[in-house]
Design a protein around this motif. Structure first.
Motif, mmCIF file in Angstrom:
data_model
loop_
_atom_site.group_PDB
_atom_site.id
_atom_site.type_symbol
_atom_site.label_atom_id
_atom_site.label_comp_id
_atom_site.label_asym_id
_atom_site.label_seq_id
_atom_site.Cartn_x
_atom_site.Cartn_y
_atom_site.Cartn_z
ATOM 1 N N ASP A 44 0.871 -1.180 0.000
ATOM 2 C CA ASP A 44 0.000 0.000 0.000
ATOM 3 C C ASP A 44 0.913 1.237 0.000
ATOM 4 N N PHE A 45 1.091 1.854 -1.171
ATOM 5 C CA PHE A 45 2.033 2.969 -1.301
ATOM 6 C C PHE A 45 1.579 4.211 -0.530
ATOM 7 N N ASP A 46 0.274 4.406 -0.344
ATOM 8 C CA ASP A 46 -0.207 5.526 0.466
ATOM 9 C C ASP A 46 0.206 5.338 1.926
ATOM 10 N N LEU A 47 0.129 4.100 2.397
ATOM 11 C CA LEU A 47 0.550 3.796 3.762
ATOM 12 C C LEU A 47 2.054 4.037 3.927
ATOM 13 N N VAL A 48 2.822 3.683 2.917
ATOM 14 C CA VAL A 48 4.271 3.901 2.968
ATOM 15 C C VAL A 48 4.588 5.390 2.988
ATOM 16 N N GLU A 49 3.879 6.184 2.197
ATOM 17 C CA GLU A 49 4.086 7.645 2.200
ATOM 18 C C GLU A 49 3.834 8.219 3.597
ATOM 19 N N LYS A 50 2.750 7.793 4.231
ATOM 20 C CA LYS A 50 2.413 8.269 5.579
ATOM 21 C C LYS A 50 3.494 7.816 6.573
ATOM 22 N N TRP A 51 3.957 6.573 6.421
ATOM 23 C CA TRP A 51 5.004 6.061 7.290
ATOM 24 C C TRP A 51 6.281 6.884 7.149
ATOM 25 N N LEU A 52 6.683 7.182 5.907
ATOM 26 C CA LEU A 52 7.885 7.992 5.679
ATOM 27 C C LEU A 52 7.762 9.360 6.330
ATOM 28 N N GLU A 53 6.609 9.966 6.188
ATOM 29 C CA GLU A 53 6.386 11.283 6.784
ATOM 30 C C GLU A 53 6.507 11.210 8.304
ATOM 31 N N ASN A 54 5.857 10.230 8.918
ATOM 32 C CA ASN A 54 5.904 10.082 10.374
ATOM 33 C C ASN A 54 7.315 9.748 10.851
ATOM 34 N N TYR A 55 8.009 8.900 10.110
ATOM 35 C CA TYR A 55 9.353 8.500 10.499
ATOM 36 C C TYR A 55 10.300 9.701 10.514
ATOM 37 N N CYS A 56 10.205 10.522 9.504
ATOM 38 C CA CYS A 56 11.092 11.691 9.400
ATOM 39 C C CYS A 56 10.775 12.746 10.454
ATOM 40 N N LEU A 57 9.554 12.790 10.933
ATOM 41 C CA LEU A 57 9.180 13.770 11.946
ATOM 42 C C LEU A 57 9.328 13.252 13.372
ATOM 43 N N ASP A 58 9.637 11.982 13.538
ATOM 44 C CA ASP A 58 9.761 11.370 14.855
ATOM 45 C C ASP A 58 11.017 11.893 15.563
ATOM 46 N N PRO A 59 10.866 12.487 16.758
ATOM 47 C CA PRO A 59 12.050 13.014 17.462
ATOM 48 C C PRO A 59 13.035 11.924 17.884
ATOM 49 N N LEU A 60 12.573 10.690 18.063
ATOM 50 C CA LEU A 60 13.484 9.607 18.427
ATOM 51 C C LEU A 60 14.434 9.269 17.279
#
Length: 130
Positions: free
Chosen positions: A11-27
């Motif tokens: 699911d490429f939309d799910l991957v896009e959302k994951w990439l966005e969240n991953y890059c914004l994660d302070p950890l």
């Protein structure tokens, strides 16, 4: 007869959302400072994980894929008990083992390529660095 595991489409939309969240994660930023820095990129054909490991030789680095995870371990051999082991684990929103994964290490940068279209072995394994 072996039963084949059904490979789910990505699911490429799910991957896009994951990439966005991953890059914004302070950890993620904290791990970049305490372990080693990684960057994630996407092209039409693959996802690319780059790890900055200029303190290590290619023989010090292990790349392992396990289900939905990519694990990069860098361990400098040392005669003392103070070994410099660094580990980063990246959890993907899809089964990484079902995609073709290759890696290479040049001038201190490890690049792991995860194909969007080519299928992998479907099992946990180490990725050999040339």
């Amino acid at each position: 007869m072996k039963s084949k595991k059904n490979i789910q489409p990505i699911d490429f939309d799910l991957v896009e959302k994951w990439l966005e969240n991953y890059c914004l994660d302070p950890l993620t930023t904290q791990d970049d400072l305490t372990q080693f820095r990684i960057d994630l990129y996407e092209t039409d054909k693959e996802w690319i994980v780059e790890a900055l490991l200029n303190e290590y030789k290619s023989s010090d680095i292990k790349v392992f894929i396990e289900d939905k995870k990519l694990v990069i371990t860098a361990l400098k051999p040392s005669t003392s008990s103070n070994k410099q082991k660094r580990v980063r684990t990246i959890q993907f929103p899809f089964e990484v083992i079902n995609q073709k994964v290759t890696a290479h290490y040049i001038n201190g940068i490890l690049e792991v390529l995860i194909s969007k279209s080519e299928k992998g072995l479907g099992k946990n394994c180490y990725i050999t660095l040339p």
